[in-house]
Design an enzyme around this catalytic site. Structure first.
Site, PDB file in Angstrom:
ATOM      1  N   PHE A 111     -19.592  -6.446  -2.355  1.00  0.00           N
ATOM      2  CA  PHE A 111     -19.091  -7.222  -3.498  1.00  0.00           C
ATOM      3  C   PHE A 111     -18.874  -6.374  -4.751  1.00  0.00           C
ATOM      4  O   PHE A 111     -18.114  -6.749  -5.642  1.00  0.00           O
ATOM      5  CB  PHE A 111     -20.021  -8.401  -3.795  1.00  0.00           C
ATOM      6  CG  PHE A 111     -21.224  -8.087  -4.638  1.00  0.00           C
ATOM      7  CD1 PHE A 111     -21.243  -8.391  -5.996  1.00  0.00           C
ATOM      8  CD2 PHE A 111     -22.366  -7.520  -4.075  1.00  0.00           C
ATOM      9  CE1 PHE A 111     -22.365  -8.125  -6.770  1.00  0.00           C
ATOM     10  CE2 PHE A 111     -23.484  -7.246  -4.845  1.00  0.00           C
ATOM     11  CZ  PHE A 111     -23.480  -7.552  -6.203  1.00  0.00           C
ATOM     12  N   LYS A 112     -19.515  -5.196  -4.789  1.00  0.00           N
ATOM     13  CA  LYS A 112     -19.362  -4.340  -5.972  1.00  0.00           C
ATOM     14  C   LYS A 112     -17.886  -3.944  -6.173  1.00  0.00           C
ATOM     15  O   LYS A 112     -17.462  -3.651  -7.279  1.00  0.00           O
ATOM     16  CB  LYS A 112     -20.226  -3.083  -5.844  1.00  0.00           C
ATOM     17  CG  LYS A 112     -21.707  -3.356  -5.537  1.00  0.00           C
ATOM     18  CD  LYS A 112     -22.420  -3.998  -6.702  1.00  0.00           C
ATOM     19  CE  LYS A 112     -23.796  -4.527  -6.352  1.00  0.00           C
ATOM     20  NZ  LYS A 112     -24.859  -3.583  -6.302  1.00  0.00           N
ATOM     21  N   ASP A 113     -17.111  -3.931  -5.078  1.00  0.00           N
ATOM     22  CA  ASP A 113     -15.680  -3.582  -5.198  1.00  0.00           C
ATOM     23  C   ASP A 113     -14.934  -4.559  -6.107  1.00  0.00           C
ATOM     24  O   ASP A 113     -13.935  -4.194  -6.721  1.00  0.00           O
ATOM     25  CB  ASP A 113     -14.996  -3.623  -3.820  1.00  0.00           C
ATOM     26  CG  ASP A 113     -15.431  -2.482  -2.918  1.00  0.00           C
ATOM     27  OD1 ASP A 113     -15.654  -1.370  -3.433  1.00  0.00           O
ATOM     28  OD2 ASP A 113     -15.554  -2.704  -1.701  1.00  0.00           O
TER      29      ASP A 113
END
Length: 496
Positions: A111-113
């Site tokens: 999810f950091k993307d």
């Protein structure tokens, strides 16, 4: 309406959004928060017609008011493009009685993307706006996912360098391989002998080190952060909750105005804070369910009102949540104090010096939006198994912590409001733990062989992010002790 940013520990001084993004952390050690949360004044039915990129503009333009329309739209277009393996960017998948918001379709399958694809563009735009001449050094501690996503985002971005510190024995083999094989002339990856909290504490200390800042400035550098303490990370995360709601409305799963629950696996508190900010903007969220693993410092805080990091640090199968100091909680604490920066600073000092703080009964009332619980390692494994068995859907251990806690929430409350679970990583990032839960124990197979097996049973192709690192050479092999981190920074930047 112009939204400015102030520090959670400051004296009320404000900066623009672009300056808050450049600084990352305020000079007084506090985190930047908006002077007010803007209202989302676009009807849900209209949002339901929009693409992810259009939704991102509607949300982010409310917060980043000193970016021109053209600047912000360029940043969004550069971020949310073919790097993602689906044009939806963050699709919803219905399984086992909930809607899984898949936040792992970006370049590094986590999810950091979602935020780190746009942060480099926001930051370089902000540098131009503020006539910054120094090279920007992104300094980041990672518990596994932020590091690779930040490296991928900033690799070879002109005018920037990125140094990532990670706990050498506290990430999954795939997470580590993703980082240490990172290409890019401006990327540096360093393992440390301690845990994530040691890395994060040392990074925060470097941000607050005036002497180091002066040394860097003299050599033509200045620090900024890609951790979720940077407001440029937090604002893009608000977008996907708004998008998820608009999809549910568009698909007729809820009527515009109906409330939903949101369940978030939580470590540093940034992802659930973004959902809280979405609710403050006016998104109809009923309950924010905060899911912890066995490092259940947040569950205990919601239960007792005391935040106590004085406990054993447990290494789990959900390593991105192996955190005892949830940095972003400070932004919530600041709101609970009625935006009393002095009170907030005192509580944070108490945490730093004594390892704990307790909020007042009055502040506790502000936690009514939240429900906290946790999953043991055994329950996490069982949840992966059950979701696969019941719905033929494979989830990673972090998502499983959320799904397991959601079942506990249902049992405790019998609240069957439509629920979105933030699915924060691809199961392919944690193949060993996942295969352990869904198949017979596979001894002797490496993580890549397990990825092939997972693909065979799930029918989902092995993601490009995993294929790419299968045979990639290791390019970063430095390991240091936490106290040596400042010297390491100077060394890689060529400052002696």
């Amino acid at each position: 309406m112009q939204v400015l940013y102030k520090s959670t520990r400051g004296k009320g001084e404000t900066v623009t959004a672009s300056m808050a993004i450049l600084k990352g952390l305020s000079e007084d050690g506090g985190l930047f928060v908006p002077t007010e949360i803007p209202k989302l004044d676009v009807p849900a039915e209209k949002l339901a017609q929009m693409t992810y990129q259009e939704t991102a503009y509607e949300v982010m333009s409310r917060f980043l008011t000193d970016f021109t329309e053209e600047e912000l739209k360029n940043c969004i277009a550069s971020a949310y493009d073919e790097k993602f393996d689906t044009s939806e960017i963050a699709p919803l998948h219905e399984a086992d009685g909930a809607y899984y918001l898949e936040l792992f379709h970006g370049a590094t399958i986590a999810f950091k993307d979602m935020a780190l694809s746009i942060l480099p563009h926001l930051m370089t735009t902000a540098a131009k706006k503020n006539a910054v001449k120094n090279e920007i050094v992104i300094l980041t501690a990672t518990s596994g996912d932020t590091g690779k996503a930040a490296l991928a985002g900033f690799a070879d971005v002109p005018g920037t360098r990125i140094i990532v510190f990670y706990p050498k024995h506290g990430v999954s083999p795939i997470q580590e391989k993703q980082m240490v094989t990172q290409k890019g002339d401006n990327t540096y990856v360093v393992g440390i002998t301690g845990n994530f909290d040691d890395a994060q504490t040392a990074v925060k200390k470097m941000f607050n080190d005036r002497e180091l800042a002066a040394e860097l400035d003299g050599a033509g550098f200045q620090f900024s952060s890609a951790n979720s303490i940077n407001i440029g990370r937090l604002v893009p995360q608000i977008v996907y909750y708004v998008y998820a709601y608009s999809r549910l409305v568009g698909q007729g799963k809820v009527k515009a105005g109906d409330k939903i629950n949101v369940v978030v696996p939580t470590g540093n508190f940034g992802n659930i804070l973004a959902a809280y900010y979405a609710k403050q903007m006016g998104l109809p969220i009923n309950k924010l369910v905060c899911a912890s693993n066995e490092n259940k410092v947040l569950f205990d805080f919601f239960r007792t009102g005391t935040y106590d990091r004085k406990r054993d640090f447990i290494l789990t199968t959900s390593p991105s949540m192996d955190i005892l100091i949830s940095s972003n909680l400070e932004r919530l604490i600041y709101r609970l104090t009625g935006e009393d920066a002095q009170k907030c600073a005192e509580l944070m000092q108490s945490l730093s010096e004594g390892g704990e703080y307790t909020i007042t009964d009055e502040m506790k009332k502000g936690l009514a939006d939240f429900y906290g619980n946790y999953c043991s390692e055994e329950e996490t494994k069982e949840t992966i198994h059950n979701v696969y068995k019941n719905s033929d859907y494979v989830i990673d251990p972090h998502t499983a912590v959320a799904a397991g806690v959601y079942k506990k929430y249902l049992k405790d409350t019998d609240d069957h409001t439509v629920t979105v679970i933030a699915s924060t990583a691809s199961p392919y990032k944690f193949t060993r733990s996942v295969m352990d839960a869904v198949a017979d124990k596979e001894e002797g197979k490496d993580d890549f062989a397990l990825a092939d097996q997972l693909s065979a049973i799930s029918g989902v192709k092995v993601p490009k992010a995993v294929e790419e690192i299968r045979t990639a050479p290791v390019l970063h092999d430095i390991v240091v002790d936490a106290p040596d981190m400042p010297d390491t920074v100077k060394k890689v930047l060529g400052i002696h």
